[in-house]
Design a protein around this motif. Structure first.
Motif, PDB file in Angstrom:
ATOM      1  N   ASP A  24      37.024  43.617  31.291  1.00 37.52           N
ATOM      2  CA  ASP A  24      36.622  43.972  32.654  1.00 37.52           C
ATOM      3  C   ASP A  24      36.330  42.726  33.481  1.00 37.52           C
ATOM      4  N   ARG A  25      35.627  41.765  32.874  1.00 38.85           N
ATOM      5  CA  ARG A  25      35.305  40.533  33.593  1.00 38.85           C
ATOM      6  C   ARG A  25      36.558  39.725  33.892  1.00 38.85           C
ATOM      7  N   LEU A  26      37.495  39.703  32.959  1.00 37.86           N
ATOM      8  CA  LEU A  26      38.747  38.990  33.173  1.00 37.86           C
ATOM      9  C   LEU A  26      39.544  39.638  34.307  1.00 37.86           C
ATOM     10  N   ALA A  27      39.601  40.957  34.335  1.00 35.39           N
ATOM     11  CA  ALA A  27      40.305  41.666  35.411  1.00 35.39           C
ATOM     12  C   ALA A  27      39.640  41.385  36.752  1.00 35.39           C
ATOM     13  N   SER A  28      38.312  41.373  36.776  1.00 41.33           N
ATOM     14  CA  SER A  28      37.576  41.068  38.002  1.00 41.33           C
ATOM     15  C   SER A  28      37.881  39.659  38.489  1.00 41.33           C
ATOM     16  N   PHE A  29      37.926  38.710  37.569  1.00 39.79           N
ATOM     17  CA  PHE A  29      38.249  37.333  37.933  1.00 39.79           C
ATOM     18  C   PHE A  29      39.654  37.239  38.512  1.00 39.79           C
ATOM     19  N   LYS A  30      40.606  37.923  37.899  1.00 39.19           N
ATOM     20  CA  LYS A  30      41.989  37.863  38.373  1.00 39.19           C
ATOM     21  C   LYS A  30      42.125  38.448  39.782  1.00 39.19           C
ATOM     22  N   LYS A  31      41.277  39.436  40.117  1.00 42.49           N
ATOM     23  CA  LYS A  31      41.307  40.029  41.453  1.00 42.49           C
ATOM     24  C   LYS A  31      40.652  39.115  42.489  1.00 42.49           C
ATOM     25  N   ASN A  32      39.599  38.390  42.080  1.00 45.42           N
ATOM     26  CA  ASN A  32      38.817  37.563  43.005  1.00 45.42           C
ATOM     27  C   ASN A  32      38.486  36.203  42.403  1.00 45.42           C
ATOM     28  N   PRO A  33      39.475  35.359  42.129  1.00 45.52           N
ATOM     29  CA  PRO A  33      39.198  34.077  41.476  1.00 45.52           C
ATOM     30  C   PRO A  33      38.323  33.151  42.314  1.00 45.52           C
ATOM     31  N   GLU A  34      38.323  33.347  43.633  1.00 45.92           N
ATOM     32  CA  GLU A  34      37.508  32.493  44.497  1.00 45.92           C
ATOM     33  C   GLU A  34      36.009  32.720  44.311  1.00 45.92           C
ATOM     34  N   GLN A  35      35.626  33.809  43.679  1.00 47.87           N
ATOM     35  CA  GLN A  35      34.211  34.096  43.451  1.00 47.87           C
ATOM     36  C   GLN A  35      33.679  33.413  42.193  1.00 47.87           C
TER      37      GLN A  35
END
Length: 77
Positions: free
Chosen positions: A51-62
């Motif tokens: 889940d965290r990896l998917a979140s990062f891929k969606k918003n890497p700038e965060q």
């Protein structure tokens, strides 16, 4: 085998460092060793990481770098 033992501040051994060349040799000799590394990880842990990896891929700038994260944690102590 050239192992290095890792100790905490009280001198208690907390881990072992295995040089990568020796680790690769062990993996070749004992093919099932890599499977054992993930067998003991609960599925919910794997789900959180995915889940965290998917979140990062969606918003890497965060994402923030390690030093920034550590500074933020230390400010909160």
């Amino acid at each position: 085998m050239k192992l290095q033992y890792i100790s905490d501040s009280q001198g208690v051994t907390t881990g072992v460092y295995i040089p990568i060349t020796e680790w690769n040799a062990l993996k070749t000799k004992y093919a099932e060793i890599e499977q054992e590394e993930t067998d003991n990880i609960p599925q919910w842990h794997k789900d959180v990481v995915l889940d965290r990896l998917a979140s990062f891929k969606k918003n890497p700038e965060q994402a923030i770098d390690f030093d920034t994260a550590m500074n933020d944690i230390e400010k909160g102590l």
